[in-house]
Design a protein around this motif. Structure first.
Motif, PDB file in Angstrom:
ATOM      1  N   ALA A  76       0.844  -1.197   0.000  1.00 43.89           N
ATOM      2  CA  ALA A  76       0.000   0.000   0.000  1.00 43.89           C
ATOM      3  C   ALA A  76       0.875   1.241   0.000  1.00 43.89           C
ATOM      4  O   ALA A  76       1.848   1.325   0.750  1.00 43.89           O
ATOM      5  CB  ALA A  76      -0.923   0.013   1.211  1.00 43.89           C
ATOM      6  N   ILE A  77       0.502   2.201  -0.839  1.00 43.68           N
ATOM      7  CA  ILE A  77       1.161   3.506  -0.865  1.00 43.68           C
ATOM      8  C   ILE A  77       0.129   4.558  -0.497  1.00 43.68           C
ATOM      9  O   ILE A  77      -0.990   4.547  -1.026  1.00 43.68           O
ATOM     10  CB  ILE A  77       1.752   3.804  -2.256  1.00 43.68           C
ATOM     11  CG1 ILE A  77       2.887   2.818  -2.567  1.00 43.68           C
ATOM     12  CG2 ILE A  77       2.267   5.240  -2.333  1.00 43.68           C
ATOM     13  CD1 ILE A  77       3.453   2.948  -3.970  1.00 43.68           C
ATOM     14  N   VAL A  78       0.498   5.425   0.424  1.00 44.73           N
ATOM     15  CA  VAL A  78      -0.361   6.529   0.847  1.00 44.73           C
ATOM     16  C   VAL A  78       0.387   7.829   0.574  1.00 44.73           C
ATOM     17  O   VAL A  78       1.427   8.095   1.186  1.00 44.73           O
ATOM     18  CB  VAL A  78      -0.729   6.437   2.343  1.00 44.73           C
ATOM     19  CG1 VAL A  78      -1.676   7.570   2.729  1.00 44.73           C
ATOM     20  CG2 VAL A  78      -1.359   5.081   2.666  1.00 44.73           C
ATOM     21  N   ASN A  79      -0.115   8.605  -0.353  1.00 45.92           N
ATOM     22  CA  ASN A  79       0.491   9.899  -0.688  1.00 45.92           C
ATOM     23  C   ASN A  79      -0.234  11.005   0.061  1.00 45.92           C
ATOM     24  O   ASN A  79      -1.471  11.048   0.055  1.00 45.92           O
ATOM     25  CB  ASN A  79       0.414  10.146  -2.188  1.00 45.92           C
ATOM     26  CG  ASN A  79       1.243   9.151  -2.977  1.00 45.92           C
ATOM     27  OD1 ASN A  79       2.328   8.768  -2.552  1.00 45.92           O
ATOM     28  ND2 ASN A  79       0.737   8.721  -4.123  1.00 45.92           N
ATOM     29  N   ILE A  80       0.514  11.900   0.679  1.00 53.44           N
ATOM     30  CA  ILE A  80      -0.099  13.011   1.391  1.00 53.44           C
ATOM     31  C   ILE A  80      -0.235  14.182   0.422  1.00 53.44           C
ATOM     32  O   ILE A  80       0.755  14.835   0.062  1.00 53.44           O
ATOM     33  CB  ILE A  80       0.706  13.417   2.637  1.00 53.44           C
ATOM     34  CG1 ILE A  80       0.959  12.189   3.515  1.00 53.44           C
ATOM     35  CG2 ILE A  80      -0.059  14.495   3.406  1.00 53.44           C
ATOM     36  CD1 ILE A  80      -0.300  11.416   3.920  1.00 53.44           C
ATOM     37  N   ALA A  81      -1.458  14.403  -0.023  1.00 52.06           N
ATOM     38  CA  ALA A  81      -1.763  15.523  -0.917  1.00 52.06           C
ATOM     39  C   ALA A  81      -2.302  16.661  -0.054  1.00 52.06           C
ATOM     40  O   ALA A  81      -1.676  17.042   0.941  1.00 52.06           O
ATOM     41  CB  ALA A  81      -2.743  15.098  -2.001  1.00 52.06           C
ATOM     42  N   SER A  82      -3.447  17.190  -0.394  1.00 56.60           N
ATOM     43  CA  SER A  82      -4.000  18.322   0.340  1.00 56.60           C
ATOM     44  C   SER A  82      -5.398  18.596  -0.181  1.00 56.60           C
ATOM     45  O   SER A  82      -5.727  18.258  -1.331  1.00 56.60           O
ATOM     46  CB  SER A  82      -3.132  19.561   0.133  1.00 56.60           C
ATOM     47  OG  SER A  82      -3.754  20.738   0.623  1.00 56.60           O
ATOM     48  N   ALA A  83      -6.211  19.248   0.641  1.00 55.83           N
ATOM     49  CA  ALA A  83      -7.483  19.756   0.134  1.00 55.83           C
ATOM     50  C   ALA A  83      -7.231  20.725  -1.024  1.00 55.83           C
ATOM     51  O   ALA A  83      -8.075  20.869  -1.916  1.00 55.83           O
ATOM     52  CB  ALA A  83      -8.253  20.458   1.256  1.00 55.83           C
ATOM     53  N   ALA A  84      -6.048  21.343  -1.023  1.00 56.25           N
ATOM     54  CA  ALA A  84      -5.666  22.228  -2.133  1.00 56.25           C
ATOM     55  C   ALA A  84      -5.389  21.450  -3.414  1.00 56.25           C
ATOM     56  O   ALA A  84      -5.235  22.049  -4.475  1.00 56.25           O
ATOM     57  CB  ALA A  84      -4.425  23.041  -1.756  1.00 56.25           C
ATOM     58  N   GLY A  85      -5.332  20.127  -3.318  1.00 53.11           N
ATOM     59  CA  GLY A  85      -5.179  19.299  -4.495  1.00 53.11           C
ATOM     60  C   GLY A  85      -6.503  18.861  -5.087  1.00 53.11           C
ATOM     61  O   GLY A  85      -6.540  18.151  -6.094  1.00 53.11           O
TER      62      GLY A  85
ATOM     63  N   GLY B  34      -3.232  13.284  -9.182  1.00 52.41           N
ATOM     64  CA  GLY B  34      -3.185  12.681 -10.510  1.00 52.41           C
ATOM     65  C   GLY B  34      -2.259  11.481 -10.571  1.00 52.41           C
ATOM     66  O   GLY B  34      -2.594  10.450 -11.173  1.00 52.41           O
ATOM     67  N   LEU B  35      -1.078  11.581  -9.970  1.00 53.17           N
ATOM     68  CA  LEU B  35      -0.157  10.452  -9.900  1.00 53.17           C
ATOM     69  C   LEU B  35      -0.795   9.282  -9.162  1.00 53.17           C
ATOM     70  O   LEU B  35      -0.676   8.119  -9.584  1.00 53.17           O
ATOM     71  CB  LEU B  35       1.131  10.862  -9.180  1.00 53.17           C
ATOM     72  CG  LEU B  35       2.105  11.778  -9.905  1.00 53.17           C
ATOM     73  CD1 LEU B  35       3.238  12.173  -8.961  1.00 53.17           C
ATOM     74  CD2 LEU B  35       2.675  11.099 -11.143  1.00 53.17           C
ATOM     75  N   THR B  36      -1.456   9.596  -8.060  1.00 49.19           N
ATOM     76  CA  THR B  36      -2.089   8.562  -7.236  1.00 49.19           C
ATOM     77  C   THR B  36      -3.136   7.795  -8.028  1.00 49.19           C
ATOM     78  O   THR B  36      -3.129   6.547  -8.060  1.00 49.19           O
ATOM     79  CB  THR B  36      -2.740   9.214  -5.998  1.00 49.19           C
ATOM     80  OG1 THR B  36      -1.719   9.858  -5.217  1.00 49.19           O
ATOM     81  CG2 THR B  36      -3.461   8.183  -5.152  1.00 49.19           C
ATOM     82  N   ARG B  37      -4.038   8.514  -8.643  1.00 50.90           N
ATOM     83  CA  ARG B  37      -5.126   7.859  -9.370  1.00 50.90           C
ATOM     84  C   ARG B  37      -4.609   7.065 -10.564  1.00 50.90           C
ATOM     85  O   ARG B  37      -5.075   5.944 -10.836  1.00 50.90           O
ATOM     86  CB  ARG B  37      -6.141   8.914  -9.816  1.00 50.90           C
ATOM     87  CG  ARG B  37      -6.950   9.489  -8.654  1.00 50.90           C
ATOM     88  CD  ARG B  37      -7.821  10.639  -9.094  1.00 50.90           C
ATOM     89  NE  ARG B  37      -8.776  10.998  -8.042  1.00 50.90           N
ATOM     90  CZ  ARG B  37      -9.389  12.173  -7.955  1.00 50.90           C
ATOM     91  NH1 ARG B  37      -9.163  13.108  -8.875  1.00 50.90           N
ATOM     92  NH2 ARG B  37     -10.240  12.415  -6.974  1.00 50.90           N
ATOM     93  N   SER B  38      -3.657   7.627 -11.293  1.00 46.18           N
ATOM     94  CA  SER B  38      -3.133   6.960 -12.478  1.00 46.18           C
ATOM     95  C   SER B  38      -2.400   5.673 -12.105  1.00 46.18           C
ATOM     96  O   SER B  38      -2.630   4.612 -12.700  1.00 46.18           O
ATOM     97  CB  SER B  38      -2.197   7.892 -13.240  1.00 46.18           C
ATOM     98  OG  SER B  38      -2.882   9.064 -13.645  1.00 46.18           O
TER      99      SER B  38
ATOM    100  N   ALA C  79      -8.862   9.761  -3.363  1.00 46.54           N
ATOM    101  CA  ALA C  79      -8.309  10.960  -2.734  1.00 46.54           C
ATOM    102  C   ALA C  79      -9.233  11.309  -1.573  1.00 46.54           C
ATOM    103  O   ALA C  79     -10.295  11.892  -1.766  1.00 46.54           O
ATOM    104  CB  ALA C  79      -8.221  12.105  -3.739  1.00 46.54           C
ATOM    105  N   LEU C  80      -8.833  10.918  -0.381  1.00 48.57           N
ATOM    106  CA  LEU C  80      -9.683  11.018   0.802  1.00 48.57           C
ATOM    107  C   LEU C  80      -9.548  12.385   1.454  1.00 48.57           C
ATOM    108  O   LEU C  80      -8.489  12.727   1.988  1.00 48.57           O
ATOM    109  CB  LEU C  80      -9.316   9.913   1.795  1.00 48.57           C
ATOM    110  CG  LEU C  80     -10.103   9.850   3.093  1.00 48.57           C
ATOM    111  CD1 LEU C  80     -11.584   9.603   2.814  1.00 48.57           C
ATOM    112  CD2 LEU C  80      -9.545   8.748   3.995  1.00 48.57           C
ATOM    113  N   ALA C  81     -10.594  13.188   1.385  1.00 46.58           N
ATOM    114  CA  ALA C  81     -10.580  14.521   1.972  1.00 46.58           C
ATOM    115  C   ALA C  81     -10.771  14.434   3.486  1.00 46.58           C
ATOM    116  O   ALA C  81     -11.704  13.802   3.964  1.00 46.58           O
ATOM    117  CB  ALA C  81     -11.671  15.380   1.354  1.00 46.58           C
ATOM    118  N   VAL C  82      -9.884  15.093   4.203  1.00 42.48           N
ATOM    119  CA  VAL C  82      -9.992  15.237   5.662  1.00 42.48           C
ATOM    120  C   VAL C  82     -10.004  16.744   5.882  1.00 42.48           C
ATOM    121  O   VAL C  82      -8.991  17.351   6.209  1.00 42.48           O
ATOM    122  CB  VAL C  82      -8.820  14.547   6.391  1.00 42.48           C
ATOM    123  CG1 VAL C  82      -9.021  14.595   7.908  1.00 42.48           C
ATOM    124  CG2 VAL C  82      -8.666  13.107   5.919  1.00 42.48           C
ATOM    125  N   ASP C  83     -11.163  17.354   5.658  1.00 46.62           N
ATOM    126  CA  ASP C  83     -11.195  18.797   5.423  1.00 46.62           C
ATOM    127  C   ASP C  83     -12.247  19.563   6.193  1.00 46.62           C
ATOM    128  O   ASP C  83     -12.523  20.730   5.881  1.00 46.62           O
ATOM    129  CB  ASP C  83     -11.359  19.069   3.923  1.00 46.62           C
ATOM    130  CG  ASP C  83     -12.686  18.554   3.366  1.00 46.62           C
ATOM    131  OD1 ASP C  83     -13.502  18.004   4.156  1.00 46.62           O
ATOM    132  OD2 ASP C  83     -12.912  18.692   2.144  1.00 46.62           O
TER     133      ASP C  83
END
Length: 258
Positions: A139-148, A167-171, A248-252
């Motif tokens: 499993a890979i978890v990338n830390i993006a942002s609500a700004a993403g 985009g990288l995550t989804r692709s 892309a899980l929003a924690v916002d």
């Protein structure tokens, strides 16, 4: 028995508020850790207080060699890599797009976007090899942002980088969904870390006033606590959460619901 007993977990940006809390969370549930940060002393201090087997390697994620070396360290020390949390990142100056210095924009993109690309480029082949030989996925978890996930006024380059991470995550999630890998992104809104503390200082306003301005568009009217974001990271990495990928899980605090 912990959710991550015996798993090898790699975390970048591990000495910061979010990274160190994630490291503690994984360690408390049985994981072995490979940690990286640009701050070598803070990284060593963190490793010394963790209750798990831990290997460390300091460096800048904008240097692709670090990503390869971290995967190599995981294999050397623990024989495998099960989970990667690509967390290292920086934020830009809080200004409109034309005021962002070009060298600063380049640095944000190199760390926040290319750093994640380099990490995945080296993590994915190792996890795929493990799946082929053992049938055990990663499993890979990338830390993006609500700004993403939406526009972010006065954070244009940061938002562009985090959109790129999503985009990288989804692709990659689609590319490797049948090859034993789950790849997801966590997209927090403003979180009580050094980045928020810096915003409060730079604003020159009292803390309560600065935070009120920062969270004006957040339905919950507050910043996230680090532990709330770490809960989402552990959820995304949990092997029991085996059918979630490309998310892309929003924690916002409700921002995305507006």
């Amino acid at each position: 028995m912990g959710r991550f007993d015996g798993a090898t977990v790699l975390i970048t940006g591990a000495a910061g508020g979010l990274g160190s809390s994630a490291a503690k969370g994984f360690a408390s549930e049985g994981a072995r850790l490979v940690l990286s940060d640009i701050d070598e002393k803070a990284l060593a201090d963190l490793a010394g207080m963790l209750p798990s087997e831990t290997a460390i390697l300091a460096g800048n994620v904008a240097d692709e060699k670090l990503s390869g070396d971290l995967v190599g360290l995981a294999i050397e020390k623990f024989g495998r890599l099960d989970i990667a949390v690509n967390n290292a990142g920086i934020v830009q100056s809080f200004v409109r797009l034309p005021q962002v210095p070009s060298d600063e924009a380049r640095r944000v993109l190199e760390i926040d976007l290319l750093g994640v690309f380099y990490a995945m480029k080296h993590q994915i082949p190792q996890m795929e090899r493990q799946f082929k030989t053992s049938g055990k996925g990663g499993a890979i978890v990338n830390i993006a942002s609500a700004a993403g996930l939406s526009g972010a006024p006065k954070l244009s380059v940061y938002a562009a980088a985090k959109h790129g991470v999503v985009g990288l995550t989804r692709s990659a999630a689609v590319e490797y969904a049948s090859k034993g890998l789950r790849i997801n992104a966590i997209c927090p809104a403003h979180t009580r870390t050094a980045m928020v503390d810096s915003f409060v200082r730079v604003s020159g306003a009292p803390e309560a006033e600065a935070l009120a301005e920062l969270t004006r568009g957040v339905p919950m009217r507050r910043v996230a606590e680090v532990e709330e974001v770490v809960t989402a990271i552990l959820f995304a990495a949990d092997p029991a959460n085996s059918f979630m990928t490309g998310h892309a899980l929003a924690v916002d605090g409700g921002v995305g619901a507006i």
